[in-house]
Design a protein around this motif. Structure first.
Motif, PDB file in Angstrom:
ATOM      1  N   VAL A  28       1.006  -1.092  -0.015  1.00 50.75           N
ATOM      2  CA  VAL A  28      -0.070  -0.031   0.001  1.00 50.75           C
ATOM      3  C   VAL A  28       1.006   1.323  -0.067  1.00 50.75           C
ATOM      4  O   VAL A  28       0.517   2.123  -0.575  1.00 50.75           O
ATOM      5  CB  VAL A  28      -1.090  -0.067   0.889  1.00 50.75           C
ATOM      6  CG1 VAL A  28      -1.751   1.325   1.159  1.00 50.75           C
ATOM      7  CG2 VAL A  28      -1.872  -1.034   1.132  1.00 50.75           C
ATOM      8  N   CYS A  29       2.111   1.219   0.875  1.00 53.48           N
ATOM      9  CA  CYS A  29       2.843   2.590   0.852  1.00 53.48           C
ATOM     10  C   CYS A  29       3.450   2.692  -0.413  1.00 53.48           C
ATOM     11  O   CYS A  29       3.782   3.652  -1.026  1.00 53.48           O
ATOM     12  CB  CYS A  29       4.034   2.308   2.110  1.00 53.48           C
ATOM     13  SG  CYS A  29       3.306   2.569   3.553  1.00 53.48           S
ATOM     14  N   GLY A  32       1.154   4.105  -2.894  1.00 49.93           N
ATOM     15  CA  GLY A  32       1.004   5.426  -2.687  1.00 49.93           C
ATOM     16  C   GLY A  32       2.290   6.236  -3.302  1.00 49.93           C
ATOM     17  O   GLY A  32       2.113   7.398  -3.852  1.00 49.93           O
ATOM     18  N   HIS A  35       1.980   6.218  -7.386  1.00 49.95           N
ATOM     19  CA  HIS A  35       0.922   6.742  -7.759  1.00 49.95           C
ATOM     20  C   HIS A  35       0.717   8.293  -7.235  1.00 49.95           C
ATOM     21  O   HIS A  35      -0.103   8.936  -7.778  1.00 49.95           O
ATOM     22  CB  HIS A  35      -0.389   6.172  -7.649  1.00 49.95           C
ATOM     23  CG  HIS A  35      -0.444   4.825  -8.537  1.00 49.95           C
ATOM     24  ND1 HIS A  35      -0.543   4.988  -9.740  1.00 49.95           N
ATOM     25  CD2 HIS A  35      -0.541   3.314  -8.028  1.00 49.95           C
ATOM     26  CE1 HIS A  35      -0.611   3.554 -10.194  1.00 49.95           C
ATOM     27  NE2 HIS A  35      -0.458   2.651  -9.212  1.00 49.95           N
ATOM     28  N   TRP A  39      -3.296   9.535   0.124  1.00 51.98           N
ATOM     29  CA  TRP A  39      -4.071   9.088   0.993  1.00 51.98           C
ATOM     30  C   TRP A  39      -3.565   7.442   1.111  1.00 51.98           C
ATOM     31  O   TRP A  39      -3.898   6.793   2.100  1.00 51.98           O
ATOM     32  CB  TRP A  39      -5.634   9.025   0.338  1.00 51.98           C
ATOM     33  CG  TRP A  39      -5.564   8.715  -0.748  1.00 51.98           C
ATOM     34  CD1 TRP A  39      -5.521   9.141  -1.875  1.00 51.98           C
ATOM     35  CD2 TRP A  39      -6.256   7.139  -0.701  1.00 51.98           C
ATOM     36  NE1 TRP A  39      -6.025   8.077  -3.015  1.00 51.98           N
ATOM     37  CE2 TRP A  39      -6.350   6.853  -2.504  1.00 51.98           C
ATOM     38  CE3 TRP A  39      -6.593   6.000  -0.154  1.00 51.98           C
ATOM     39  CZ2 TRP A  39      -6.849   5.517  -3.084  1.00 51.98           C
ATOM     40  CZ3 TRP A  39      -7.031   4.800  -0.645  1.00 51.98           C
ATOM     41  CH2 TRP A  39      -7.284   4.881  -2.010  1.00 51.98           C
ATOM     42  N   LEU A  40      -3.123   7.130  -0.039  1.00 52.89           N
ATOM     43  CA  LEU A  40      -2.561   5.339   0.066  1.00 52.89           C
ATOM     44  C   LEU A  40      -1.313   5.269   0.967  1.00 52.89           C
ATOM     45  O   LEU A  40      -1.316   4.457   1.831  1.00 52.89           O
ATOM     46  CB  LEU A  40      -2.354   5.014  -1.255  1.00 52.89           C
ATOM     47  CG  LEU A  40      -3.364   4.466  -2.243  1.00 52.89           C
ATOM     48  CD1 LEU A  40      -2.674   4.135  -3.742  1.00 52.89           C
ATOM     49  CD2 LEU A  40      -3.890   3.325  -1.623  1.00 52.89           C
ATOM     50  N   ALA A  43      -2.817   5.695   4.387  1.00 50.60           N
ATOM     51  CA  ALA A  43      -3.340   4.183   4.733  1.00 50.60           C
ATOM     52  C   ALA A  43      -2.153   3.340   5.255  1.00 50.60           C
ATOM     53  O   ALA A  43      -2.368   2.455   6.232  1.00 50.60           O
ATOM     54  CB  ALA A  43      -4.180   3.890   3.632  1.00 50.60           C
ATOM     55  N   GLY A  44      -1.348   3.000   4.199  1.00 49.65           N
ATOM     56  CA  GLY A  44      -0.223   2.321   4.786  1.00 49.65           C
ATOM     57  C   GLY A  44       0.613   2.601   5.798  1.00 49.65           C
ATOM     58  O   GLY A  44       1.009   1.570   6.654  1.00 49.65           O
TER      59      GLY A  44
END
Length: 60
Positions: A28-29, A32, A35, A39-40, A43-44
């Motif tokens: 997820v990191c 993030g 991209h 927010w990604l 979240a990570g």
């Protein structure tokens, strides 16, 4: 006096949950960062924070 060092099933479940949260945080990191989505990345980071907190609080 010897301590029983065997882990209970609950200990194993908590350990597995902590490791799965940490393992989920990495992709997820990375997504993030690639991209350019903050927010990604956040979240990570929260997944990683949750994994560390579970590991710190739950000490069998």
């Amino acid at each position: 006096m010897s301590r029983n060092s065997a882990r209970t099933p609950a200990d194993s479940r908590v350990r597995r949950m902590s490791m799965s949260l940490a393992a989920a945080a990495l992709p997820v990191c990375v997504l993030g960062v690639f991209h350019d989505a903050l927010w990604l990345l956040g979240a990570g980071a929260w997944l990683l924070i949750a994994a560390f907190l579970i590991e710190l609080v739950y000490r069998p």
